[in-house]
Design an enzyme around this catalytic site. Sequence first.
Site, PDB file in Angstrom:
ATOM      1  N   GLU A 333      19.568 -32.781 -36.578  1.00  0.00           N
ATOM      2  CA  GLU A 333      18.515 -31.289 -35.972  1.00  0.00           C
ATOM      3  C   GLU A 333      19.581 -30.323 -36.311  1.00  0.00           C
ATOM      4  O   GLU A 333      19.997 -29.061 -36.305  1.00  0.00           O
ATOM      5  CB  GLU A 333      18.012 -31.174 -34.513  1.00  0.00           C
ATOM      6  CG  GLU A 333      17.575 -30.149 -34.448  1.00  0.00           C
ATOM      7  CD  GLU A 333      15.908 -30.766 -34.472  1.00  0.00           C
ATOM      8  OE1 GLU A 333      15.340 -29.853 -35.233  1.00  0.00           O
ATOM      9  OE2 GLU A 333      15.450 -32.302 -34.577  1.00  0.00           O
ATOM     10  N   THR A 373      11.740 -32.983 -37.689  1.00  0.00           N
ATOM     11  CA  THR A 373      12.158 -34.258 -38.250  1.00  0.00           C
ATOM     12  C   THR A 373      11.641 -35.665 -38.120  1.00  0.00           C
ATOM     13  O   THR A 373      12.229 -35.967 -38.671  1.00  0.00           O
ATOM     14  CB  THR A 373      12.624 -34.448 -36.183  1.00  0.00           C
ATOM     15  OG1 THR A 373      13.253 -33.114 -36.344  1.00  0.00           O
ATOM     16  CG2 THR A 373      13.240 -35.644 -36.214  1.00  0.00           C
ATOM     17  N   HIS A 491      18.814 -27.667 -30.642  1.00  0.00           N
ATOM     18  CA  HIS A 491      17.092 -27.419 -31.131  1.00  0.00           C
ATOM     19  C   HIS A 491      16.781 -26.673 -29.518  1.00  0.00           C
ATOM     20  O   HIS A 491      17.387 -26.674 -28.674  1.00  0.00           O
ATOM     21  CB  HIS A 491      16.158 -28.781 -30.834  1.00  0.00           C
ATOM     22  CG  HIS A 491      15.461 -28.915 -31.276  1.00  0.00           C
ATOM     23  ND1 HIS A 491      14.261 -27.982 -30.275  1.00  0.00           N
ATOM     24  CD2 HIS A 491      13.443 -29.429 -31.478  1.00  0.00           C
ATOM     25  CE1 HIS A 491      12.951 -28.067 -30.552  1.00  0.00           C
ATOM     26  NE2 HIS A 491      12.299 -28.819 -31.186  1.00  0.00           N
ATOM     27  N   ASP A 544      18.082 -33.832 -40.468  1.00  0.00           N
ATOM     28  CA  ASP A 544      16.624 -33.854 -40.309  1.00  0.00           C
ATOM     29  C   ASP A 544      15.280 -33.043 -42.117  1.00  0.00           C
ATOM     30  O   ASP A 544      14.460 -32.793 -42.807  1.00  0.00           O
ATOM     31  CB  ASP A 544      16.155 -34.442 -39.171  1.00  0.00           C
ATOM     32  CG  ASP A 544      15.716 -32.698 -38.486  1.00  0.00           C
ATOM     33  OD1 ASP A 544      16.891 -32.137 -38.874  1.00  0.00           O
ATOM     34  OD2 ASP A 544      15.287 -33.144 -37.535  1.00  0.00           O
ATOM     35  N   HIS A 545      15.532 -31.526 -41.749  1.00  0.00           N
ATOM     36  CA  HIS A 545      15.451 -30.195 -42.348  1.00  0.00           C
ATOM     37  C   HIS A 545      15.898 -28.612 -41.761  1.00  0.00           C
ATOM     38  O   HIS A 545      17.086 -28.792 -40.725  1.00  0.00           O
ATOM     39  CB  HIS A 545      13.849 -30.334 -41.297  1.00  0.00           C
ATOM     40  CG  HIS A 545      13.762 -29.872 -39.582  1.00  0.00           C
ATOM     41  ND1 HIS A 545      13.670 -28.705 -39.763  1.00  0.00           N
ATOM     42  CD2 HIS A 545      13.238 -31.138 -39.340  1.00  0.00           C
ATOM     43  CE1 HIS A 545      13.697 -28.741 -38.058  1.00  0.00           C
ATOM     44  NE2 HIS A 545      13.352 -30.411 -37.678  1.00  0.00           N
TER      45      HIS A 545
END
Length: 687
Positions: A333, A373, A491, A544-545
């Site tokens: 994440e 995501t 996150h 994921d990013h």
Amino acid sequence: MIKLVAPFIKISSFYIIVGLILRIVLLFSPVTDSNFSVLDYFKIFSIGLINDYGVSVLIFIFLWIHLTFITDSKFKSPLQYIILGLFIILLGYLFLFKTIFEDYGSIVPTIIKTFVLIKAFSFTILLLIPKIRQTWRYCVYFFIFFLYIFIINFNVISEFLFWNEFGVRYNFIAVDYLIYTNEVIGNILESYPIIPMFSVLILISVLITIFYLKGSKKYFADLPNFKIKLINGIVYVLLFISAIFLLKICEKYENSDNTFVNELQANGLIHFSSAYSDSSLNYDKFYAKLPLQKAFSIIAKVYNNQWSENNNSKIIKDTLPELRKNVILVTIESMSANFLKDFGNTHNLTTNLDKLASEGLFFTNMYATGNRTVRGLESVTLCIPPSPGESLIKRSNNDHMYSTGYLFKRRGYKVQYFYGGYGYFDNMNTFFGGNGYNIIDRNSFKKEEISFANIWGVCDEDMFMKAIRIFDENSKHKTPFFGHIMTVSNHRPFTFPSGKIDISNTSKSREGGVKYTDYAIGKFIEEAKKRSWFSKTVFVFVADHCASSAGKEDIPLDKYKIPAIIYSPGFIKPEKFSKIVSQIDLMPTLFGKLHFSYSSRFYGQDVFNSSYQPRALIATYQKLGYLKDNKLIVLSPNQKIEQYNVTKDTQMNKSTSIDSSLAEEAIANYQTCFYFIENNMLRIKNK
């Protein structure tokens, strides 16, 4: 007596009148470049009227609820003291303790506190000063009615501006505007005289409200009894249900060959709702295109294949025997490249990933396909360019697709998806379950397996330990396994177990989230090394990013660069790969290392193949980017094409000219992929 019929007639009639005026204005807009028949005009205005009526019934629900619950009975003893006591307890909980709402971050706790505070204050005032109840209720009613009028007027202006820009009612671009609030507000402030516009809009809305509510104060002198409210409620519920059916029927009549007819008869709010749930954006309708045959010929040169309108399979043939190694893919994440030491970070946030990077195949120039995501999960699972709108993971009909999991499953692998949260989020369970993965999410955890959790799920340590236990079980069956793990700890709200790293678990900082996730990855590898299956396993780590995607450009490249590592001591030699790589290339490159032979529908490539042409595909919800040879082509709705020249440090300078050959490559990638999606050619036949 409060007459619920009167407010409904006022709101409904105003909405229908305004909708009619908007429809006429849009009909004669310069953008509406079309001729209409008598039948077309009939459809536009008759079906349009029904649509607007149906929506007016649905939006009245908030005012109906407010008026229904106005009563004097709650101020009678002992109910008044019970309600007051509950307000005091609730306010104490919200202001004196850490609440569940704080895990959501942002302004959610403030909104909840403000709302409860206003309701408590209102109840207390009405309880202590009964004489002002009628006036107070009228003032609140006036304000709510004003909000309805203001929002209806605001929506009309928004629809007019949107139509002038795109020639359609709301679609996913409008949904995109809500997602990118900061950028959109900034654009509006720069593009329009917003203060004068809003001032006039507020003034007009106030005057309309005064006109509609003249004499309404007397409604609050005699409140209706329970029987009358019950009858009104039954009538409204029936109207509400019938409105939904009417809107569904009208939707079927958006079948004209003339797009303007379909759009003009429609209702913008209904289209917005559909766009939000459908999450797609039609490439052919909004973006630059090539003749389809030419697009496929360009793709053939770029990807060394023979794809066509009827075929999207390419045979990948390896001369060496396939290696049946276990594969563990970890999508991390929000792990931006600039958190790692190799990219210049000096804060020692990722000591474990830095070590893995030095011991494995490290991609130093990889770009994520998107900034969500689901986009990252799509890229490593389907290995295709990002499509405009939302990721395929969140759309319908996304089962039985040609995926990395499918390739493993065909080879007898146990295929599993691990997620520390509840897999219904972002449609993960539906997508991965529909594509042959066994799902292990928070529902699979026993109480004793959870040491820490927040709103997003169990902490990364717990997720990795759960995965270790399941991989132990897999290995007992003597069949290889493919496990895809999605982390959650990096996150917001960035909470994690205490005593694990040298950043306080109460800091709620991005640095803490990054460092804890890295710590958990280190513990995961440490535990895996103790297992017999470790030596037969390949580990793949990829973000994921990035942590942030905001920038002054539509696609700021430095906010899309992510780390990726393939790690397997004794099998994968330490190496830094510095050519441009797209996130969609990661798994096909791994398949090359495993000497897989297969019929590929991937746009992703093995970067070690001699035919590989370095490029990256990058997108927001509506901007589609193509990076190659230090040039970035950006495709936008309205067939717009822009080019940026990119320096070595990913600085971007807008070009005054367009490299037509590169622009055609960009178009060919996105156009052909959209064609395959629309024609179900990314799904597996004979499911």
